[in-house]
Design an enzyme around this catalytic site. Structure first.
Site, PDB file in Angstrom:
ATOM      1  N   GLY A   1      -6.558  -0.006   9.587  1.00 42.41           N
ATOM      2  CA  GLY A   1      -5.881  -0.905  10.520  1.00 42.41           C
ATOM      3  C   GLY A   1      -6.539  -2.273  10.469  1.00 42.41           C
ATOM      4  O   GLY A   1      -7.508  -2.512  11.172  1.00 42.41           O
ATOM      5  N   ARG A   2      -6.028  -3.126   9.571  1.00 44.52           N
ATOM      6  CA  ARG A   2      -6.649  -4.453   9.423  1.00 44.52           C
ATOM      7  C   ARG A   2      -6.323  -5.354  10.610  1.00 44.52           C
ATOM      8  O   ARG A   2      -7.184  -5.974  11.181  1.00 44.52           O
ATOM      9  CB  ARG A   2      -6.173  -5.127   8.124  1.00 44.52           C
ATOM     10  CG  ARG A   2      -6.928  -4.679   6.900  1.00 44.52           C
ATOM     11  CD  ARG A   2      -6.240  -5.159   5.653  1.00 44.52           C
ATOM     12  NE  ARG A   2      -4.959  -4.475   5.492  1.00 44.52           N
ATOM     13  CZ  ARG A   2      -4.022  -4.785   4.605  1.00 44.52           C
ATOM     14  NH1 ARG A   2      -4.200  -5.796   3.799  1.00 44.52           N
ATOM     15  NH2 ARG A   2      -2.900  -4.096   4.519  1.00 44.52           N
TER      16      ARG A   2
ATOM     17  N   ALA B   1     -12.798   9.916  21.838  1.00 49.02           N
ATOM     18  CA  ALA B   1     -13.839   8.919  21.543  1.00 49.02           C
ATOM     19  C   ALA B   1     -14.352   8.244  22.808  1.00 49.02           C
ATOM     20  O   ALA B   1     -13.576   7.975  23.728  1.00 49.02           O
ATOM     21  CB  ALA B   1     -13.276   7.870  20.593  1.00 49.02           C
TER      22      ALA B   1
ATOM     23  N   VAL C   1      17.805   8.636  -3.642  1.00 49.27           N
ATOM     24  CA  VAL C   1      18.390   9.090  -4.908  1.00 49.27           C
ATOM     25  C   VAL C   1      19.514  10.100  -4.638  1.00 49.27           C
ATOM     26  O   VAL C   1      20.641   9.952  -5.131  1.00 49.27           O
ATOM     27  CB  VAL C   1      17.298   9.717  -5.817  1.00 49.27           C
ATOM     28  CG1 VAL C   1      17.914  10.416  -7.023  1.00 49.27           C
ATOM     29  CG2 VAL C   1      16.310   8.638  -6.261  1.00 49.27           C
TER      30      VAL C   1
ATOM     31  N   GLU D   1     -10.558  -0.880  11.121  1.00 57.34           N
ATOM     32  CA  GLU D   1     -11.045  -1.522   9.904  1.00 57.34           C
ATOM     33  C   GLU D   1     -11.170  -3.044  10.009  1.00 57.34           C
ATOM     34  O   GLU D   1     -12.156  -3.637   9.548  1.00 57.34           O
ATOM     35  CB  GLU D   1     -10.015  -1.173   8.812  1.00 57.34           C
ATOM     36  CG  GLU D   1     -10.227  -1.720   7.458  1.00 57.34           C
ATOM     37  CD  GLU D   1      -8.950  -1.526   6.608  1.00 57.34           C
ATOM     38  OE1 GLU D   1      -7.906  -1.094   7.137  1.00 57.34           O
ATOM     39  OE2 GLU D   1      -9.032  -1.811   5.423  1.00 57.34           O
TER      40      GLU D   1
ATOM     41  N   ARG E   1       0.855  -4.726  -5.783  1.00 56.75           N
ATOM     42  CA  ARG E   1       0.996  -6.039  -5.141  1.00 56.75           C
ATOM     43  C   ARG E   1       1.293  -6.985  -6.299  1.00 56.75           C
ATOM     44  O   ARG E   1       0.609  -6.943  -7.325  1.00 56.75           O
ATOM     45  CB  ARG E   1      -0.281  -6.398  -4.412  1.00 56.75           C
ATOM     46  CG  ARG E   1      -0.663  -5.256  -3.445  1.00 56.75           C
ATOM     47  CD  ARG E   1      -1.579  -5.669  -2.341  1.00 56.75           C
ATOM     48  NE  ARG E   1      -2.119  -4.494  -1.675  1.00 56.75           N
ATOM     49  CZ  ARG E   1      -1.643  -3.978  -0.537  1.00 56.75           C
ATOM     50  NH1 ARG E   1      -0.630  -4.531   0.075  1.00 56.75           N
ATOM     51  NH2 ARG E   1      -2.209  -2.915   0.006  1.00 56.75           N
TER      52      ARG E   1
ATOM     53  N   GLY F   1       0.835  -1.208   0.000  1.00 58.23           N
ATOM     54  CA  GLY F   1       0.000   0.000   0.000  1.00 58.23           C
ATOM     55  C   GLY F   1       0.866   1.253   0.000  1.00 58.23           C
ATOM     56  O   GLY F   1       1.922   1.278   0.620  1.00 58.23           O
TER      57      GLY F   1
ATOM     58  N   ASP G   1       5.470  -5.475   5.857  1.00 61.14           N
ATOM     59  CA  ASP G   1       5.971  -6.829   6.125  1.00 61.14           C
ATOM     60  C   ASP G   1       5.982  -7.717   4.881  1.00 61.14           C
ATOM     61  O   ASP G   1       6.915  -8.484   4.663  1.00 61.14           O
ATOM     62  CB  ASP G   1       5.097  -7.506   7.190  1.00 61.14           C
ATOM     63  CG  ASP G   1       5.600  -7.179   8.592  1.00 61.14           C
ATOM     64  OD1 ASP G   1       6.747  -6.734   8.719  1.00 61.14           O
ATOM     65  OD2 ASP G   1       4.825  -7.377   9.550  1.00 61.14           O
ATOM     66  N   GLY G   2       4.886  -7.647   4.089  1.00 61.48           N
ATOM     67  CA  GLY G   2       4.801  -8.465   2.877  1.00 61.48           C
ATOM     68  C   GLY G   2       5.957  -8.132   1.945  1.00 61.48           C
ATOM     69  O   GLY G   2       6.624  -9.028   1.420  1.00 61.48           O
TER      70      GLY G   2
ATOM     71  N   ALA H   1      15.504  10.851  -0.711  1.00 62.86           N
ATOM     72  CA  ALA H   1      16.725  10.709   0.092  1.00 62.86           C
ATOM     73  C   ALA H   1      17.623   9.620  -0.489  1.00 62.86           C
ATOM     74  O   ALA H   1      18.848   9.784  -0.547  1.00 62.86           O
ATOM     75  CB  ALA H   1      16.353  10.383   1.542  1.00 62.86           C
TER      76      ALA H   1
ATOM     77  N   THR I   1       4.272   2.189   5.576  1.00 61.59           N
ATOM     78  CA  THR I   1       2.883   1.727   5.528  1.00 61.59           C
ATOM     79  C   THR I   1       2.090   2.499   6.574  1.00 61.59           C
ATOM     80  O   THR I   1       2.585   2.714   7.674  1.00 61.59           O
ATOM     81  CB  THR I   1       2.775   0.197   5.756  1.00 61.59           C
ATOM     82  OG1 THR I   1       1.423  -0.153   5.950  1.00 61.59           O
ATOM     83  CG2 THR I   1       3.553  -0.277   6.962  1.00 61.59           C
ATOM     84  N   ILE I   2       0.894   2.926   6.221  1.00 58.88           N
ATOM     85  CA  ILE I   2       0.181   3.819   7.146  1.00 58.88           C
ATOM     86  C   ILE I   2      -0.273   3.121   8.426  1.00 58.88           C
ATOM     87  O   ILE I   2      -0.496   3.755   9.443  1.00 58.88           O
ATOM     88  CB  ILE I   2      -1.039   4.492   6.473  1.00 58.88           C
ATOM     89  CG1 ILE I   2      -2.068   3.459   6.035  1.00 58.88           C
ATOM     90  CG2 ILE I   2      -0.621   5.399   5.349  1.00 58.88           C
ATOM     91  CD1 ILE I   2      -3.449   4.052   5.876  1.00 58.88           C
ATOM     92  N   ASP I   3      -0.435   1.778   8.361  1.00 62.26           N
ATOM     93  CA  ASP I   3      -1.031   1.052   9.491  1.00 62.26           C
ATOM     94  C   ASP I   3      -0.127   0.922  10.733  1.00 62.26           C
ATOM     95  O   ASP I   3      -0.595   0.500  11.783  1.00 62.26           O
ATOM     96  CB  ASP I   3      -1.406  -0.376   9.060  1.00 62.26           C
ATOM     97  CG  ASP I   3      -2.590  -0.397   8.103  1.00 62.26           C
ATOM     98  OD1 ASP I   3      -3.240   0.654   7.964  1.00 62.26           O
ATOM     99  OD2 ASP I   3      -2.848  -1.447   7.513  1.00 62.26           O
TER     100      ASP I   3
ATOM    101  N   ASP J   1       2.001  -1.390  11.106  1.00 61.45           N
ATOM    102  CA  ASP J   1       1.914  -2.817  11.458  1.00 61.45           C
ATOM    103  C   ASP J   1       3.194  -3.607  11.155  1.00 61.45           C
ATOM    104  O   ASP J   1       3.157  -4.824  11.038  1.00 61.45           O
ATOM    105  CB  ASP J   1       0.709  -3.467  10.754  1.00 61.45           C
ATOM    106  CG  ASP J   1       0.787  -3.372   9.243  1.00 61.45           C
ATOM    107  OD1 ASP J   1       1.725  -2.731   8.737  1.00 61.45           O
ATOM    108  OD2 ASP J   1      -0.080  -3.943   8.563  1.00 61.45           O
TER     109      ASP J   1
END
Ligand code: ATP
Length: 322
Positions: free
Chosen positions: A172-173, A188, A26, A225, A74, A13, A105-106, A24, A127-129, A131
């Site tokens: 956030g899966r 919240a 390059v 998510e 992907r 993603g 990670d992938g 940076a 990655t934004i998550d 994770d």
């Protein structure tokens, strides 16, 4: 072996700050007299040879932009040994001495597969998550959280005007970090994350009723998510409390936008470090943040780390969101 040619790709993603990392890589390669090749669309580009030489101006005017100028993808083909073999051959054919992989990670599993075919790799967590288990921080995470917070602040205005409950799904899966932090930042009433099993009565309905009894009239519920049930939660709140409830799925808005200062600086530091590592023959590592310091770890070790969820912060969030 001295390092003469480096290639860089973004995979998985997209995340705001990836461009700052590419820039940076390059500029720091060129400053060290190294030729740098950009690979388009992640591992697909390596397999297909969609690779081009970059210069100082190739990365002009991108530090403040979201997305990735190298595009991302992907690549199912790269999950096969034939795909990895093809990519390794392309790298060897072009004289690539090291590949910098910016992704999650992938993507690092992909980098490990490539390194096992003799192509040195260094991974940068993007990655934004948030994770990537071995790192406390990933490029794009700070921007995504700030975007989510700004969006929820707007939702809050309208929830307040109508005495409503707003259930907001954030990204956030498998990782509740965005939910937890934005949940705290927007006050919240409940925060639901994949790491903590929730109970509808105890964690949502009872909390709403309790706060309602002490004068609260509008409510924000943050749902990560991965839980995939915002509509069900909304209907249940309406049915059990009578409060008008609405759902919002923030979705891909969290992936885009201009990166925050923190993401730009982190990405720049990590990009320079990745080049430095390849020059020093420090290969097949993932760059990570540990105790707020930039470190590196062996890919396999990094991939075996279990993600830590800050349960103490989660408990504090529950105590103050009342
Ligand atoms: P995000 O966290 O944003 O999803 P990610 O890097 O974890 O990023 P994935 O889709 O899991 O995203 O992986 C990106 C790419 O890495 C895959 O499309 C595939 O090409 C490659 N990849 C993933 N796992 C492997 C593997 N075991 N072997 C080879 N390549 C892999």
């Amino acid at each position: 072996m001295s390092c003469k040619t480096i290639s860089v790709l973004t995979s998985g993603g997209d995340a705001p700050g990836m461009n700052a990392a590419i820039r940076a890589v390059v500029r720091s390669s060129i400053a060290n007299g190294i030729r740098v090749l950009g690979v388009r669309r992640g591992f697909n580009g390596l397999i297909n040879g969609d690779i081009f030489e970059m210069n100082l101006r190739s990365v002009s005017d991108i530090i403040h932009k979201g997305g990735t100028v190298l595009y991302t993808a992907r690549s199912p083909e790269f999950r096969t040994s034939e795909g990895v073999q093809k990519a390794a051959q392309v790298c060897k054919g072009l004289g690539i001495d090291g590949v910098i992989v910016i992704g999650g990670d992938g993507s690092f599993r992909g980098a490990r597969a490539l390194s096992r075919r003799g192509i040195p790799c260094v991974g940068i967590p993007g990655t934004i998550d948030n994770d990537v288990a071995c790192s406390e921080y990933t490029i794009g995470y700070d921007t995504a959280m700030n975007t989510a917070m700004e969006m929820i602040d707007k939702i809050r205005d309208t929830a307040q005007s109508h005495d409503r409950c707003s259930i907001v799904e954030v990204m956030g899966r498998r990782c509740g970090d965005i939910a937890l932090n934005t949940g705290i930042a927007v006050g919240a009433t409940a925060i639901l994350v994949p790491e903590v099993k929730y109970d509808m009565d105890r964690d949502i309905i009872d909390r709403i009723k309790f706060t309602q009894n002490i004068g609260k009239k509008h409510f924000i519920i943050i749902v990560a998510e991965g839980l995939k049930n915002v509509n069900k939660i909304s209907k249940e709140i309406k049915r059990r409390t009578g409060i008008d409830s609405r759902t919002t799925i923030l979705g891909h808005v969290q992936r885009g936008g201009s990166p925050t200062l923190r993401d730009r600086v982190m990405a720049s530091e990590m990009g320079c470090m990745a080049v430095d590592m390849l020059i020093k023959n420090i290969n097949n590592k993932i760059i990570a943040i540990k105790n707020n310091k930039v470190i590196y770890m062996d890919i396999s070790k990094a991939l075996s780390v279990k993600k830590h969820f800050d349960i103490e912060l989660y408990k504090k969030a529950l105590n103050i969101s009342i």
